[in-house]
Design a protein around this motif. Sequence first.
Motif, PDB file in Angstrom:
ATOM      1  N   ILE A   1      25.985  41.783  30.557  1.00  0.00           N
ATOM      2  CA  ILE A   1      27.300  41.272  30.664  1.00  0.00           C
ATOM      3  C   ILE A   1      27.587  40.882  32.229  1.00  0.00           C
ATOM      4  O   ILE A   1      28.166  39.997  32.425  1.00  0.00           O
ATOM      5  N   ALA A   2      27.138  41.568  32.864  1.00  0.00           N
ATOM      6  CA  ALA A   2      27.291  41.810  34.405  1.00  0.00           C
ATOM      7  C   ALA A   2      26.523  40.352  35.225  1.00  0.00           C
ATOM      8  O   ALA A   2      26.753  39.977  36.152  1.00  0.00           O
ATOM      9  N   GLY A   3      25.452  39.951  34.433  1.00  0.00           N
ATOM     10  CA  GLY A   3      24.477  39.060  34.999  1.00  0.00           C
ATOM     11  C   GLY A   3      23.583  39.343  35.712  1.00  0.00           C
ATOM     12  O   GLY A   3      23.142  38.814  36.532  1.00  0.00           O
ATOM     13  N   LEU A   4      23.241  40.558  35.650  1.00  0.00           N
ATOM     14  CA  LEU A   4      21.918  41.259  36.125  1.00  0.00           C
ATOM     15  C   LEU A   4      20.595  41.036  35.531  1.00  0.00           C
ATOM     16  O   LEU A   4      19.497  41.415  35.906  1.00  0.00           O
ATOM     17  N   GLU A   5      20.759  40.771  34.156  1.00  0.00           N
ATOM     18  CA  GLU A   5      19.850  40.319  33.271  1.00  0.00           C
ATOM     19  C   GLU A   5      19.912  39.076  32.573  1.00  0.00           C
ATOM     20  O   GLU A   5      20.883  38.676  31.958  1.00  0.00           O
ATOM     21  N   LYS A   6      18.761  38.361  32.897  1.00  0.00           N
ATOM     22  CA  LYS A   6      18.755  37.011  32.206  1.00  0.00           C
ATOM     23  C   LYS A   6      17.979  36.945  31.113  1.00  0.00           C
ATOM     24  O   LYS A   6      16.812  37.571  30.984  1.00  0.00           O
ATOM     25  N   VAL A   7      18.707  36.947  30.027  1.00  0.00           N
ATOM     26  CA  VAL A   7      17.974  37.061  28.629  1.00  0.00           C
ATOM     27  C   VAL A   7      17.806  35.705  27.737  1.00  0.00           C
ATOM     28  O   VAL A   7      19.059  35.188  27.833  1.00  0.00           O
ATOM     29  N   ARG A   8      16.734  35.364  27.293  1.00  0.00           N
ATOM     30  CA  ARG A   8      16.582  34.302  27.006  1.00  0.00           C
ATOM     31  C   ARG A   8      17.486  33.944  25.418  1.00  0.00           C
ATOM     32  O   ARG A   8      18.068  32.642  25.422  1.00  0.00           O
ATOM     33  N   ASP A   9      17.663  35.001  24.827  1.00  0.00           N
ATOM     34  CA  ASP A   9      18.373  34.829  23.471  1.00  0.00           C
ATOM     35  C   ASP A   9      19.781  35.406  23.756  1.00  0.00           C
ATOM     36  O   ASP A   9      20.172  36.423  22.874  1.00  0.00           O
ATOM     37  N   ALA A  10      20.408  35.177  24.714  1.00  0.00           N
ATOM     38  CA  ALA A  10      21.853  35.796  24.920  1.00  0.00           C
ATOM     39  C   ALA A  10      22.829  34.834  24.978  1.00  0.00           C
ATOM     40  O   ALA A  10      22.532  33.647  25.466  1.00  0.00           O
ATOM     41  N   GLU A  11      23.991  35.150  24.603  1.00  0.00           N
ATOM     42  CA  GLU A  11      25.003  34.228  24.896  1.00  0.00           C
ATOM     43  C   GLU A  11      26.274  35.192  25.283  1.00  0.00           C
ATOM     44  O   GLU A  11      26.455  36.173  24.607  1.00  0.00           O
ATOM     45  N   VAL A  12      26.916  35.175  26.528  1.00  0.00           N
ATOM     46  CA  VAL A  12      27.947  35.513  26.912  1.00  0.00           C
ATOM     47  C   VAL A  12      29.210  34.768  27.503  1.00  0.00           C
ATOM     48  O   VAL A  12      28.835  33.746  28.253  1.00  0.00           O
ATOM     49  N   ARG A  13      30.208  34.954  26.686  1.00  0.00           N
ATOM     50  CA  ARG A  13      31.591  34.193  27.153  1.00  0.00           C
ATOM     51  C   ARG A  13      32.796  34.918  27.415  1.00  0.00           C
ATOM     52  O   ARG A  13      32.684  35.987  26.753  1.00  0.00           O
ATOM     53  N   PHE A  14      33.315  34.638  28.303  1.00  0.00           N
ATOM     54  CA  PHE A  14      34.660  35.412  28.748  1.00  0.00           C
ATOM     55  C   PHE A  14      35.779  34.158  28.486  1.00  0.00           C
ATOM     56  O   PHE A  14      35.593  33.486  29.357  1.00  0.00           O
ATOM     57  N   GLY A  15      36.525  34.387  27.434  1.00  0.00           N
ATOM     58  CA  GLY A  15      37.539  33.351  27.347  1.00  0.00           C
ATOM     59  C   GLY A  15      36.698  31.881  26.868  1.00  0.00           C
ATOM     60  O   GLY A  15      35.665  31.756  26.059  1.00  0.00           O
TER      61      GLY A  15
END
Length: 89
Positions: free
Chosen positions: A45-59
């Motif tokens: 969530i914070a952006g300290l981990e780059k994960v290939r299979d991840a999607e993070v959206r805020f609004g």
Amino acid sequence: MTLAIRARLKRSDFELDVDIDLPPGGVTSLFGRSGCGKTTLLRIIAGLEKVRDAEVRFGDQVWQQGKHFVPLHQRRIGIVFQEHSLLPH
């Protein structure tokens, strides 16, 4: 503004599989046994981990999806780790 997280991460004997939309207000709590992925999820969530299979959206802002990645300093959030040595007194 909802925080939406979809992430799959597999490391040797650990697998994190998250698909959650968090509400904009109130308090959200993470709890679980040691090693279940709480810190890993917060790092994603914070952006300290780059994960290939991840999607993070805020609004309507996409913080992470595919090759698109917004680093921590551009996400306008803060993170404080639970570490006893930060405040030795």
